[in-house]
Write an enzyme that holds these catalytic residues in place. Structure first.
Site, mmCIF file in Angstrom:
data_model
loop_
_atom_site.group_PDB
_atom_site.id
_atom_site.type_symbol
_atom_site.label_atom_id
_atom_site.label_comp_id
_atom_site.label_asym_id
_atom_site.label_seq_id
_atom_site.Cartn_x
_atom_site.Cartn_y
_atom_site.Cartn_z
ATOM 1 N N ASP A 1 1.007 -1.147 -0.029
ATOM 2 C CA ASP A 1 0.179 -0.110 0.087
ATOM 3 C C ASP A 1 1.027 1.198 0.090
ATOM 4 O OD1 ASP A 1 -2.334 1.505 0.567
ATOM 5 O OD2 ASP A 1 -3.136 -0.219 1.225
ATOM 6 N N ASP B 1 -3.050 4.822 -2.309
ATOM 7 C CA ASP B 1 -3.785 5.436 -1.753
ATOM 8 C C ASP B 1 -4.408 6.592 -2.172
ATOM 9 O OD1 ASP B 1 -5.358 4.843 1.050
ATOM 10 O OD2 ASP B 1 -4.486 6.774 1.464
ATOM 11 N N GLU C 1 -6.204 4.001 -6.232
ATOM 12 C CA GLU C 1 -7.139 4.071 -5.684
ATOM 13 C C GLU C 1 -7.581 5.589 -5.813
ATOM 14 O OE1 GLU C 1 -9.518 4.219 -1.148
ATOM 15 O OE2 GLU C 1 -7.876 5.281 -1.644
ATOM 16 N N HIS D 1 -11.284 -2.910 3.171
ATOM 17 C CA HIS D 1 -11.326 -2.471 4.638
ATOM 18 C C HIS D 1 -12.113 -1.196 4.996
ATOM 19 C CE1 HIS D 1 -8.145 -0.089 2.535
ATOM 20 N NE2 HIS D 1 -8.193 0.764 3.588
ATOM 21 N N ASP D 2 -12.554 -0.571 3.720
ATOM 22 C CA ASP D 2 -13.503 0.492 4.158
ATOM 23 C C ASP D 2 -14.953 0.235 3.775
ATOM 24 O OD1 ASP D 2 -11.087 2.343 4.509
ATOM 25 O OD2 ASP D 2 -10.684 2.570 2.497
HETATM 26 C C1 GLC Z 1 -8.037 5.499 1.619
HETATM 27 C C2 GLC Z 1 -7.928 4.127 2.441
HETATM 28 C C3 GLC Z 1 -8.751 4.430 3.985
HETATM 29 C C4 GLC Z 1 -7.778 5.615 4.583
HETATM 30 C C5 GLC Z 1 -7.766 6.843 3.511
HETATM 31 C C6 GLC Z 1 -6.613 7.898 4.016
HETATM 32 O O1 GLC Z 1 -9.363 5.684 1.249
HETATM 33 O O2 GLC Z 1 -8.400 3.313 1.643
HETATM 34 O O3 GLC Z 1 -8.629 3.286 4.520
HETATM 35 O O4 GLC Z 1 -8.411 5.977 5.730
HETATM 36 O O5 GLC Z 1 -7.521 6.553 2.292
HETATM 37 O O6 GLC Z 1 -5.380 7.405 3.919
#
Ligand code: GLC
Length: 557
Positions: free
Chosen positions: A98, A206, A264, A336-337
């Site tokens: 990540d 991310d 992402e 995980h979100d």
């Molecule tokens: C992304 C991650 C999330 C995190 C956010 C800030 O959306 O998937 O878990 O809280 O970024 O890093």
């Protein structure tokens, strides 16, 4: 020729703190992952994506990194990491990290230096701004812009020492890095090369469509009743986003074939995604978009609306069509979100859970794109029965609770909205067996194990040929063995049907029909010509579907 191996691949996401705890401190760790590599190899996945394991104060469970080139002692050390990487590679699995570089932790030495004085050489590595003109610094409303942060409160934090504010799109402990500064970019690229040299196979990036901001930073649109303006247009897919990703590609990935890069990108549009994933542009291989996980929410992340299957099909159909010729989709229900999909878009009642989990897997994995399996999804794990706010751990959920209570809501009201949607649903420990704490830890788990682990667990699933686990194993194998799954084109059928999800895939003379019944009553969709087709996945034959049943049929000609 570029090796597009990842079109045939399935990625498995590990959230290390909830996967397996080998040292008994209640927190998952790298040794725990090593101990369970055979589970993943048996499932047949090609790539492991590890959520952050770097040194971190854990304000946002590791998405706040204070040292990008070391492992947090919670999880192990670099030597343990090397062992994990070698163990994955030995089993034929790649491993991606990540990459969290829109922001660092406020405890990262870069930020510690940056905040130390206005003329520190790293001052400009972050977004520092004076108070709004004519306002007293540190007073309400004096923030440089009116943006709210994703986790609640303003997106700016006042720093008394130097009398300025720094930008944090997420928590105040996650200051945004200033990508306009070439030194920041070079430091990030150097760090990435260091991991690739160590043997990792790529990165999941991310919120990587937030790294470029529109200059100057200005107020966002304020809708009636909102506490903050919408800063999104100033930082989602900003003007230099493509340029930065191309530069990253040149500086990090060029000359290293076989890597995987996944961006992402909350709020990304189909048109932008085509550009981001066009192989000729050398940006990223695929994006994570969010449209289909907003299908059951109003404009507000906490406002649940009943899922309309036609809406979901509309979203997937648009993405499949948009990326049909150029670019590539990522396919996921869970991460995980997100809450657990069988509870969310399926049916987690004892009667239908297994069928619904299998059907959801079938529908997702047969789309065009690279599927992601989030830990526990292969067991049909469900949302958790959180009783009170004390059961939640997530910063987003806890902040939301505090704000809602402060606005006058009752605990019952807030909990009712949090239960189905909280990110903690995805973060309860992986259910390995029926023993206490599900075989996740011998200690006290950092977040409670779902009591249904006595029934839903990996040991039971591996022993049962009809389990969700073996179903996922077959889906993954199908992608490896049937070229039409990876490379075929996609045609949505029955776009107006609120119960049955249906589409075909075709490559040369091979055609697949994929069906999913999103309801608890039997369904017979009006689709002809498939009565004698081979059944590749699912029980039964033809197009008659039982409750929550999914099926993949194949015909040649
Ligand atoms: C992304 C991650 C999330 C995190 C956010 C800030 O959306 O998937 O878990 O809280 O970024 O890093």
């Amino acid at each position: 020729m570029t090796d597009l191996w990842w079109k045939r691949a399935v990625v498995y996401q590990i959230y290390p703190r909830s996967f397996a705890d080998a040292d008994g401190d209640g927190m998952g760790d790298l040794r725990g992952v090593i101990d369970h590599l055979d589970h993943l190899a048996e499932l047949g996945v090609d790539v492991l994506w590890l959520s952050p394991i770097y040194k971190s104060p854990q304000d946002d469970n590791g998405y706040d990194i204070s040292d990008y080139q070391d492992i947090d002692p919670l999880f192990g050390e670099l030597a343990t990491f090397d062992e994990l990487l070698a163990g994955a590679h030995r089993r034929g699995m790649k491993l991606i990290m990540d990459l969290v570089v829109n922001h660092s932790s406020d405890e990262h030495p870069w930020f510690v230096e940056s905040r130390s004085s206005k003329d520190n050489p790293k001052r400009d590595w972050y977004w520092w701004r004076p108070a709004r003109e004519g306002m007293e610094p540190g007073t309400p409303g004096a923030e440089p812009t009116n943006w709210g942060s994703v986790f609640g409160g303003p997106a700016w934090n006042y720093d008394k020492e130097t009398g300025e504010y720094y930008l944090h799109l997420f928590s105040p402990k996650q200051p945004d890095l200033n990508w306009e500064n070439p030194e920041v970019r070079e430091a990030v690229y150097a760090m990435m090369r260091w991991w690739l040299d160590r043997g990792v196979d790529g990165f999941r990036m991310d919120v990587i469509n937030m790294i470029s901001k529109v200059l100057p930073l200005t107020d966002g649109r304020l809708t009636a009743g909102a506490a903050y303006g919408d800063g999104g247009p100033s930082y989602i897919n900003g003007p230099r986003n493509h340029e930065f990703l191309r530069e990253m590609h040149d500086q990090v990935f060029a000359g290293r074939p076989g890597m995987l890069t996944v961006g992402e990108m909350p709020g990304v549009t189909v048109d932008e995604a085509i550009k981001f994933t066009d192989q000729d542009r050398h940006e990223v291989d695929m994006v994570f978009q969010f449209d289909h996980v907003w299908a059951d929410r109003g404009g507000d992340p906490w406002k649940l609306i009943p899922l309309q299957l036609t809406v979901l099909k509309g979203i997937f159909g648009r993405w499949q069509a948009g990326l049909a010729e150029v670019g590539w989709n990522s396919l996921y229900w869970n991460n995980h979100d997100q809450p657990r999909v069988v509870s969310r878009y399926g049916d987690d009642s004892p009667e239908h859970r297994v069928a619904a989990a299998k059907m959801l897997g079938t529908v997702l994995h047969l789309h065009r794109g690279t599927p992601y399996v989030y830990q526990g999804e292969e067991l049909g794990m469900t949302n958790a029965p959180f009783a009170s706010i004390d059961d939640f751990r997530d910063i987003e959920s806890r902040n939301h609770y505090a704000e809602a209570i402060a606005r006058g809501a009752t605990p019952d009201e807030v909990l009712a909205t949090m239960r189905p949607m909280s990110r903690d649903n995805a973060r309860t420990p992986m259910q390995w067996d029926a023993t206490e704490h599900a075989g996740f830890t011998t200690g006290e788990p950092w977040i409670a194990v779902n009591p249904n682990h006595t029934e839903i667990n990996a040991r039971a699933a591996r022993a049962d040929p009809d389990s969700v686990f073996h179903h996922y194993r077959r889906l993954i194998e199908l992608r490896h063995t049937e070229p039409v799954v990876a490379h075929g084109d996609f045609t949505m059928l029955l776009g107006d049907d609120e119960r049955v999800y249906a589409f075909t895939r075709r490559l040369d003379d091979v055609e697949l029909l994929v069906l999913g019944n999103f309801s608890a009553s039997p369904a017979t969709p009006a689709i002809d010509g498939w009565d004698d087709a081979d059944v590749l996945i699912g029980e039964g034959a033809g197009v008659v579907l039982g409750p929550w049943e999914g099926r993949v049929l194949k015909r040649v000609g």
